[in-house]
Design a protein around this motif. Structure first.
Motif, PDB file in Angstrom:
ATOM      1  N   UNK A 249      13.329  12.240  -9.757  1.00 18.17           N
ATOM      2  CA  UNK A 249      12.367  11.209  -9.351  1.00 18.17           C
ATOM      3  C   UNK A 249      12.041  10.295 -10.521  1.00 18.17           C
ATOM      4  N   UNK A 250      11.930   9.036 -10.196  1.00 20.51           N
ATOM      5  CA  UNK A 250      11.650   8.057 -11.234  1.00 20.51           C
ATOM      6  C   UNK A 250      12.902   7.562 -11.913  1.00 20.51           C
ATOM      7  N   UNK A 251      14.028   8.248 -11.657  1.00 26.42           N
ATOM      8  CA  UNK A 251      15.319   7.832 -12.223  1.00 26.42           C
ATOM      9  C   UNK A 251      15.223   7.531 -13.709  1.00 26.42           C
ATOM     10  N   UNK A 252      14.670   8.523 -14.439  1.00 27.06           N
ATOM     11  CA  UNK A 252      14.596   8.421 -15.884  1.00 27.06           C
ATOM     12  C   UNK A 252      13.365   7.728 -16.421  1.00 27.06           C
ATOM     13  N   UNK A 253      12.440   7.378 -15.535  1.00 24.98           N
ATOM     14  CA  UNK A 253      11.217   6.699 -15.967  1.00 24.98           C
ATOM     15  C   UNK A 253      10.001   7.546 -15.630  1.00 24.98           C
ATOM     16  N   UNK A 254       8.851   7.074 -16.061  1.00 28.43           N
ATOM     17  CA  UNK A 254       7.602   7.767 -15.726  1.00 28.43           C
ATOM     18  C   UNK A 254       7.298   7.583 -14.243  1.00 28.43           C
ATOM     19  N   UNK A 255       6.607   8.539 -13.674  1.00 27.10           N
ATOM     20  CA  UNK A 255       6.117   8.430 -12.303  1.00 27.10           C
ATOM     21  C   UNK A 255       4.643   8.799 -12.313  1.00 27.10           C
ATOM     22  N   UNK A 256       3.995   8.629 -11.177  1.00 32.40           N
ATOM     23  CA  UNK A 256       2.589   9.014 -11.109  1.00 32.40           C
ATOM     24  C   UNK A 256       2.463  10.527 -11.175  1.00 32.40           C
ATOM     25  N   UNK A 257       1.379  10.976 -11.765  1.00 31.39           N
ATOM     26  CA  UNK A 257       1.078  12.404 -11.782  1.00 31.39           C
ATOM     27  C   UNK A 257       1.040  12.949 -10.361  1.00 31.39           C
ATOM     28  N   UNK A 258       0.466  12.182  -9.433  1.00 40.71           N
ATOM     29  CA  UNK A 258       0.335  12.648  -8.054  1.00 40.71           C
ATOM     30  C   UNK A 258       1.666  12.946  -7.402  1.00 40.71           C
ATOM     31  N   UNK A 259       2.654  12.078  -7.603  1.00 43.38           N
ATOM     32  CA  UNK A 259       3.969  12.311  -7.016  1.00 43.38           C
ATOM     33  C   UNK A 259       4.617  13.553  -7.606  1.00 43.38           C
ATOM     34  N   UNK A 260       4.586  13.681  -8.929  1.00 46.10           N
ATOM     35  CA  UNK A 260       5.191  14.851  -9.561  1.00 46.10           C
ATOM     36  C   UNK A 260       4.492  16.134  -9.136  1.00 46.10           C
ATOM     37  N   UNK A 261       3.179  16.095  -9.024  1.00 47.53           N
ATOM     38  CA  UNK A 261       2.428  17.281  -8.603  1.00 47.53           C
ATOM     39  C   UNK A 261       2.764  17.637  -7.164  1.00 47.53           C
ATOM     40  N   UNK A 262       2.936  16.641  -6.317  1.00 44.64           N
ATOM     41  CA  UNK A 262       3.296  16.900  -4.919  1.00 44.64           C
ATOM     42  C   UNK A 262       4.660  17.584  -4.844  1.00 44.64           C
ATOM     43  N   UNK A 263       5.609  17.114  -5.648  1.00 41.83           N
ATOM     44  CA  UNK A 263       6.930  17.747  -5.669  1.00 41.83           C
ATOM     45  C   UNK A 263       6.804  19.202  -6.103  1.00 41.83           C
ATOM     46  N   UNK A 264       6.015  19.453  -7.127  1.00 39.77           N
ATOM     47  CA  UNK A 264       5.849  20.818  -7.623  1.00 39.77           C
ATOM     48  C   UNK A 264       5.226  21.723  -6.566  1.00 39.77           C
ATOM     49  N   UNK A 265       4.301  21.180  -5.771  1.00 44.45           N
ATOM     50  CA  UNK A 265       3.556  21.984  -4.800  1.00 44.45           C
ATOM     51  C   UNK A 265       4.115  21.890  -3.381  1.00 44.45           C
ATOM     52  N   UNK A 266       5.269  21.288  -3.204  1.00 42.62           N
ATOM     53  CA  UNK A 266       5.746  20.916  -1.872  1.00 42.62           C
ATOM     54  C   UNK A 266       5.886  22.092  -0.920  1.00 42.62           C
ATOM     55  N   UNK A 267       6.120  23.287  -1.442  1.00 39.13           N
ATOM     56  CA  UNK A 267       6.355  24.442  -0.561  1.00 39.13           C
ATOM     57  C   UNK A 267       5.069  25.066  -0.039  1.00 39.13           C
ATOM     58  N   UNK A 287      -6.470  14.042  -5.022  1.00 40.18           N
ATOM     59  CA  UNK A 287      -6.326  15.044  -3.966  1.00 40.18           C
ATOM     60  C   UNK A 287      -5.775  14.403  -2.703  1.00 40.18           C
ATOM     61  N   UNK A 288      -6.323  13.241  -2.333  1.00 40.23           N
ATOM     62  CA  UNK A 288      -5.839  12.544  -1.134  1.00 40.23           C
ATOM     63  C   UNK A 288      -4.371  12.161  -1.279  1.00 40.23           C
ATOM     64  N   UNK A 289      -4.009  11.642  -2.439  1.00 39.57           N
ATOM     65  CA  UNK A 289      -2.628  11.232  -2.683  1.00 39.57           C
ATOM     66  C   UNK A 289      -1.667  12.412  -2.574  1.00 39.57           C
ATOM     67  N   UNK A 290      -1.973  13.485  -3.267  1.00 35.29           N
ATOM     68  CA  UNK A 290      -1.055  14.618  -3.337  1.00 35.29           C
ATOM     69  C   UNK A 290      -0.934  15.314  -1.980  1.00 35.29           C
ATOM     70  N   UNK A 291      -2.060  15.528  -1.304  1.00 29.22           N
ATOM     71  CA  UNK A 291      -1.998  16.204  -0.005  1.00 29.22           C
ATOM     72  C   UNK A 291      -1.267  15.344   1.022  1.00 29.22           C
ATOM     73  N   UNK A 292      -1.459  14.020   0.969  1.00 25.41           N
ATOM     74  CA  UNK A 292      -0.735  13.146   1.900  1.00 25.41           C
ATOM     75  C   UNK A 292       0.760  13.227   1.648  1.00 25.41           C
ATOM     76  N   UNK A 293       1.171  13.187   0.396  1.00 22.34           N
ATOM     77  CA  UNK A 293       2.594  13.250   0.075  1.00 22.34           C
ATOM     78  C   UNK A 293       3.200  14.582   0.507  1.00 22.34           C
ATOM     79  N   UNK A 294       2.486  15.686   0.255  1.00 28.44           N
ATOM     80  CA  UNK A 294       3.004  16.993   0.677  1.00 28.44           C
ATOM     81  C   UNK A 294       3.109  17.054   2.195  1.00 28.44           C
ATOM     82  N   UNK A 295       2.079  16.563   2.878  1.00 30.52           N
ATOM     83  CA  UNK A 295       2.073  16.581   4.343  1.00 30.52           C
ATOM     84  C   UNK A 295       3.195  15.729   4.918  1.00 30.52           C
ATOM     85  N   UNK A 296       3.462  14.590   4.272  1.00 32.18           N
ATOM     86  CA  UNK A 296       4.421  13.625   4.805  1.00 32.18           C
ATOM     87  C   UNK A 296       5.794  13.701   4.150  1.00 32.18           C
ATOM     88  N   UNK A 297       6.079  14.753   3.402  1.00 23.86           N
ATOM     89  CA  UNK A 297       7.295  14.793   2.595  1.00 23.86           C
ATOM     90  C   UNK A 297       8.574  14.600   3.397  1.00 23.86           C
TER      91      UNK A 297
END
Length: 408
Positions: A249-267, A287-297
């Motif tokens: 993710x990010x293709x070699x660049x920085x990404x938002x903490x929320x996106x990376x955390x969602x990936x880590x917690x996706x399961x 919290x809203x960002x991460x839970x939405x991303x996990x829910x909508x993955x």
């Protein structure tokens, strides 16, 4: 005036009064690496009371530890430049795993010896353009080695958060960890649980947003740190796949903490994700960002064949760009590209047009408010987004035919 210029002026003012004053810590490290420091800290043999007397605007942010914040000129964005000025000190015993119970004001060498890692233990004199290094930080920085100052176990015992800081510095600066330091980290990992969740979250934000996030998380798992912070993830059956997505993710660049955390917690189940994030005391927005991303993955899978009423509400969500990035790098490239093309070629009004029918319309037509209202409005809205209804008159005709005339 830049922050660097202001930090130089602070050193100059202290020096003209006969005090030794030096830039300290991370700003010295970053400068030696050719990076722009995030901020500048000054260390001096002037006592806090003397620092306060020298500068017209100060804040005693940690005067018991010898720290005074010097306030500088106002900037165009309305904020003021500021530099923290700390008196050289040596630390007494640590009883809370965070701060020393006592401090004793000392000299530059003693101050360097109390710090965490050699690459953070150097000083720089901006007036003489000279580095003062009592701990071998220049050599370690040149060799890209992360090494604790003094006895590694003592450094981690003093402040367990240094375990995460070691991970961050190692991967941000492409270092290897000194064998004695890594051995101490392995031994001390279970003690990370005494650190406050707020302080852990601060480090996680920095680690996960950086392009080195995957390697950092892999080492955190290897040392047992993630198991302490997020035990809910273990046993982690899809570890390799998760690390691969974090790497991509990010293709070699920085990404938002929320996106990376969602990936880590996706399961995890979204409810458990929210519970965990609240335990970490993240902000409501995070919290809203991460839970939405996990829910909508998986919500963009098969995007081209999804009905508009299902896809369009997702495309107007504030975090759709991050969801596209996640989908793109986890096996759904064509779906993500389809959505990105839609977003690039249309404005938000295309995906979220003005409703053909509102509750006020239904009341005006004689319908009584109740459960039927939501059913009618939802159904009409779905048909509008699917382009099956184009005008309010068509919608009214459909409502009368489907739900019957209003009850008298």
């Amino acid at each position: 005036m830049t922050e660097r210029e202001f930090a130089t002026d602070v050193v100059k003012r202290l020096a003209t009064k006969g005090y030794q004053a030096l830039w300290a810590g991370g700003c010295v490290r970053d400068q030696l690496l050719g990076l722009e420091p995030d901020d500048y800290d000054v260390a001096t043999n002037a006592l806090p009371t003397e620092v306060v007397k020298l500068f017209p605007r100060t804040v005693t942010v940690g005067i018991s530890f010898g720290v005074v914040e010097v306030i500088g000129p106002k900037q165009s964005d309305g904020t003021h430049l500021n530099v923290q000025v700390a008196t050289f000190r040596s630390d007494g015993e640590y009883h809370d795993g965070r701060r020393p119970s006592t401090v004793q004001f000392s000299d530059a060498k003693e101050d360097a010896l109390r710090r965490d890692f050699t690459i953070n233990g150097m000083f720089f004199d901006p007036l003489e353009n000279a580095v003062l290094d009592f701990v071998g930080g220049q050599q370690d920085l040149s060799n890209r080695v992360l090494r604790a100052i003094g006895n590694p176990e003592d450094r981690f015992e003093e402040d367990k958060l240094r375990l995460l800081r070691a991970i961050r510095f190692t991967h941000r600066f492409g270092c290897s960890v000194d064998p004695g330091t890594i051995a101490a980290m392995t031994k001390m990992a279970p003690h990370l649980n005494v650190v406050s969740t707020e302080r852990i979250a601060v480090e996680l934000r920095k680690i996960l947003a950086h392009p080195s996030r995957a390697a950092a998380v892999a080492q955190m798992i290897e040392l047992g740190l993630v198991q302490v912070i997020i035990p809910q993830l273990f046993p982690m059956k899809d570890r390799d796949a998760t690390l691969q997505v974090l790497q991509t993710i990010g293709r070699g660049a920085s990404v938002s903490f929320g996106l990376a955390m969602a990936v880590l917690l996706h399961a995890l189940h979204p409810k458990n994700v929210e519970k965990l994030l609240r335990q970490l005391k993240l902000s409501n927005a995070e919290i809203d960002q991460i839970t939405w991303l996990v829910t909508r993955q998986d919500s963009l899978r098969g995007a081209a064949t999804q009905p508009n009423h299902q896809l369009f509400p997702i495309l107007v969500h504030p975090h759709i760009v991050e969801l596209c990035e996640w989908t793109l790098t986890s096996g759904g490239a064509s779906d993500a590209e389809y959505c990105e093309e839609l977003l690039a070629s249309h404005t938000s009004d295309f995906f979220q047009p003005v409703p053909l029918v509102t509750g006020d319309d239904l009341r005006a037509w004689g319908y009584q408010p109740g459960k039927i209202f939501k059913k009618i409005l939802d159904q009409v809205r779905d048909m509008q987004l699917d382009w099956q209804l184009q005008t309010t008159d068509e919608a009214k005709e459909y409502i009368l035919a489907t739900f019957g005339p209003p009850q008298k």
